[in-house]
Write an enzyme that holds these catalytic residues in place. Structure first.
Site, PDB file in Angstrom:
ATOM      1  N   SER A  91      20.854  48.018  -2.358  1.00  0.00           N
ATOM      2  CA  SER A  91      21.024  49.245  -3.128  1.00  0.00           C
ATOM      3  C   SER A  91      19.802  49.477  -4.028  1.00  0.00           C
ATOM      4  O   SER A  91      18.683  49.545  -3.545  1.00  0.00           O
ATOM      5  CB  SER A  91      22.331  49.191  -3.918  1.00  0.00           C
ATOM      6  OG  SER A  91      22.707  50.460  -4.383  1.00  0.00           O
ATOM      7  N   ASP A 236      26.042  51.802   1.487  1.00  0.00           N
ATOM      8  CA  ASP A 236      25.586  50.861   0.463  1.00  0.00           C
ATOM      9  C   ASP A 236      25.894  49.412   0.846  1.00  0.00           C
ATOM     10  O   ASP A 236      27.031  49.056   1.153  1.00  0.00           O
ATOM     11  CB  ASP A 236      26.271  51.201  -0.856  1.00  0.00           C
ATOM     12  CG  ASP A 236      25.582  50.575  -2.051  1.00  0.00           C
ATOM     13  OD1 ASP A 236      25.358  49.354  -2.029  1.00  0.00           O
ATOM     14  OD2 ASP A 236      25.276  51.301  -3.013  1.00  0.00           O
TER      15      ASP A 236
END
Length: 758
Positions: A91, A236
């Site tokens: 991320s 993610d």
């Protein structure tokens, strides 16, 4: 769980044994057999010495906006001369880690992060000047919420609140090197972690386009749309491995420096809605896999945990404030980190090798290839580019091309690759079409009140079907119900793949009330009904301008709704037949609160008896608007002129009606009626609040002057009319809201409340 401690005995023993072996080998070399020349074959074949330092891997966790703390950690690692051999990130950690691995200096990263904002990252709508001028006109209607897709008889939503195009543009600017497919060939070998949304599996990205891998790793579910890489839909990586210790160890790291930003769970009092509960679910999943990764740390590894407290993962407007927190956390581990430091000379040499210069490839492009399209004609997309075959890539021009292609509104995102094929250099543009298209619905709401008993609303709906044929034909129908009722349906047909020439047949049905005033007293209201058909031929001769000429035919009827108004039957129905013309230029930065740019519109309506009209006359309408800003201060200049051209006056069914907020403020909407209008205004705006995804809050004032030529009623205001207004306004998720007061020099005054543009 034991925290990482001193370097474990096994590693230290291996290192000591290696050094001892080196010493023994050196001694053996000193006792070479007689007759052997120094440096001869026997010496050159000696066993190479064991490396003097362990390989160090850096792991950067996810954390959204909190991830700027990673930059603070990197600053301390450089200050202490800690060599980094491998990087793995998830991320926001993949963004900072990928940029650093590509050779971007820490100072440059910090400068870029300091300029970022929630709007810059999370508002995917391109700048207005990057949209087709047909799409810019929608900004003047009070649409609310996202565009919905229609497929198979059901409504469909986008896969995320934003597509990630704005985010990916930022990432391309952060990446120092381009054209490297294998991440092991970066200045520092790198891995990005993502999650396959279909299988739930962790995906370790080690090749491809670096900025695309970073964007996939940060595709927060529900917020940023999944990224398609290698046939997989990726989101993610924090859901499966937010702190990828095992990944960097598999790359070859002997010692791991792990930076964990933490995933703070919401308190009970913060769990106050569906959104907060959904966020808490993601936080729980992330925290569970982080604990598993922490358990993988060994005694020789070093854990750094910045104390970020209540800093929000979504607060991208204050990212730079977390950098000092990262610095402080790394300094707490300085004693252990210093044991890994190398000499100034060795570190300088390493960083020179890892800080890749920005190389500009001046080789010309041999082919432009637009891939992944099933509805949109790739030739149309290629022709819209300023990047051309036979010329080298100019990064600024190519970035503008990508923004403009995305601004067409037909694609989920737009990416590119530069491919080296045998004897050819190919610019490959991949622009997946919207999965919820090509039929779209939008809805809107407009409200208005003068706070004196006159209030009304309008409900809007718009249906659009794109790419009916290979030239990009589009059918659009707009419906409005409420105070003003209208249905407008147009078929827009480009005639060339360049789409600069088009034809557009149109049908209009309109019903609206027309108030009539004698002085400042409303004496009645007429109902106007219009049915007409039209055909336009036009050209988008510039990206910011459109011109049309056409013909129309129809009928207009006027009926008395209220008031003692005498309307003879001969003046109640009017046949229409006219030549029409329009030139539109639009370079405004915003239609809600214009802070820069300009627009101009000229409309001509040439009513001709030869085309079936009851009266022959020509009407013109000219609108000009310009704006400029300095910081929070904005000045706008608006001009309008309407009336008849030539000797024939405007008939009763086509008079100029004026009045309302910033249309000679102080007078009521529609209070001024006559043969023509000349009007100008200067408006001042002061931006009080900047609100992330919205355009903020303002206070403002206007000074206005105008004249109605040949008023219909002798009691109507005449001569030079001077007025002004004071107002407060705010952008909201439902649209701009205005509360205003206007006053005219002759004493007329009005209050105004608007939802939507005035």
């Amino acid at each position: 769980m034991s925290r990482p401690g001193a370097v474990r005995l096994g590693f230290a023993a291996r290192l000591a044994f290696g050094l001892l072996l080196c010493a023994l080998q050196a001694g053996a070399g000193a006792q070479a057999p007689a007759g052997a020349a120094p440096g001869g074959p026997q010496a050159s074949e000696a066993v190479a010495p064991v490396a003097a330092r362990p390989k160090i891997g850096l792991v950067l966790s996810g954390g959204g906006a909190r991830g700027a703390a990673h930059v603070g950690v990197l600053k301390v690692l450089e200050e202490l001369r800690i060599p980094i051999d491998y990087i793995a990130g998830t991320s926001m950690g993949s963004i900072v880690g990928g940029a650093y691995a590509s050779g971007t200096p820490v100072a440059e990263m910090e400068a870029v992060l300091g300029k970022l904002s929630t709007a810059a990252l999370m508002v995917d709508r391109p700048d207005r000047i990057d949209q087709p001028i047909r799409r810019r006109r929608d900004d003047f209607a009070p649409y609310i919420g996202p565009e919905l897709g229609v497929r198979g008889g059901s409504l469909r939503l986008p896969r995320g609140a934003v597509s990630g195009v704005a985010l990916e543009a930022v990432l391309r600017g952060l990446v120092r090197v381009r054209g490297i497919e294998q991440f092991d060939r970066l200045p520092i070998p790198f891995r990005a972690i993502a999650t396959d949304i279909e299988s739930g599996e962790r995906v370790v990205l080690s090749s491809g386009e670096l900025s695309g891998a970073m964007r996939a790793s940060m595709a927060v579910p529900g917020l940023v749309a999944p990224a398609e890489i290698g046939g997989r839909l990726l989101i993610d990586g924090g859901l499966t491995r937010n702190l990828p210790v095992d990944v960097v160890r598999a790359m070859g790291a002997d010692i791991v420096i792990a930076v964990n930003l933490g995933t703070p769970l919401l308190r009970r009092d913060q769990l106050d809605g569906l959104l907060s509960v959904s966020v808490q679910m993601l936080n729980i999943l992330t925290e569970q896999n982080v604990r598993a990764s922490l358990a993988e740390l060994r005694p020789q590894d070093i854990l750094i945990e910045p104390a970020l407290g209540d800093y929000s993962a979504g607060d991208f407007d204050n990212m730079e404030k977390t950098v000092p927190i990262g610095v402080a956390a790394a300094r707490l581990a300085a004693a252990r980190l210093q044991a890994l430091a190398v000499s100034p000379q060795a570190y300088a040499a390493l960083r020179r090798a890892q800080s890749a210069p920005v190389l500009v490839d001046r080789r010309p492009i041999d082919e432009i290839r637009v891939e992944g399209l099933s509805r949109v004609n790739p030739v149309v997309v290629a022709n819209a580019l300023d990047t051309k075959v036979g010329h080298p890539v100019d990064q600024a021009v190519l970035d503008a091309d990508l923004r403009r292609v995305f601004g067409r509104g037909e694609f989920e995102h737009v990416r590119y690759n530069l491919l080296d094929e045998p004897g050819r250099r190919v610019l490959s543009i991949r622009a997946p079409e919207k999965s919820w298209g090509p039929q779209y619905l939008r809805f809107g709401l407009g409200l208005s009140s003068d706070l004196q008993g006159e209030s009304y609303f309008n409900l809007l709906g718009s249906y659009r079907r794109e790419w009916i044929n290979a030239l990009g034909a589009e059918w659009r129908t707009d419906v409005q119900l409420g105070h003003d009722n209208r249905i407008v349906s147009e078929f827009y047909q480009p005639l060339t793949v360049e789409q600069w020439l088009f034809v557009a047949p149109r049908v209009e049905v309109i019903r609206r009330p027309l108030p009539l005033f004698r002085g400042d007293i409303r004496v009645g209201r007429l109902d106007e009904s219009v049915e007409r058909v039209a055909l336009d031929v036009g050209s988008q001769f510039s990206r910011h301008a459109e011109t049309r000429i056409g013909v129309l035919a129809g009928q207009k009827r006027l009926a008395v709704d209220t008031g003692a108004i005498l309307l003879p039957p001969s003046l109640s129905t009017f046949n229409e037949g006219a030549f029409t013309g329009r030139i539109l230029v639009d370079r405004l930065d915003s239609a809600r609160f214009t802070r820069s740019g300009y627009s101009a519109a000229l409309n001509l309506f040439g009513s001709r008896t030869a085309l079936g009209a009851d009266a022959g006359y020509t009407r013109f309408d000219v609108d000009l608007l310009g704006a400029a800003s300095d910081g929070a201060h904005t000045f706008q200049l608006g001009l309008r002129s309407s009336g008849a051209v030539g000797g024939a006056p405007l008939p009763l069914n086509d008079l100029v009606q004026w009045g309302g907020f910033q249309q000679q403020s102080g007078y009521r909407a529609g209070q001024l009626l006559g043969q023509g209008l000349d009007y100008g205004r200067v408006t001042y705006l002061n931006q009080l609040i900047k609100r992330g995804l919205l355009e903020g809050a303002y206070v403002g004032a206007s000074l206005e002057a105008g004249k109605i030529r040949s008023p219909v009623f002798v009691e109507s205001p005449a001569g030079l009319l001077v007025s002004g207004s004071l107002f407060v306004a705010m952008d909201t998720v439902l649209g701009p809201v205005y509360l205003a007061w206007g006053r005219a020099r002759d004493g007329n005054s009005s209050f105004y409340l608007y939802l939507g543009r005035p």
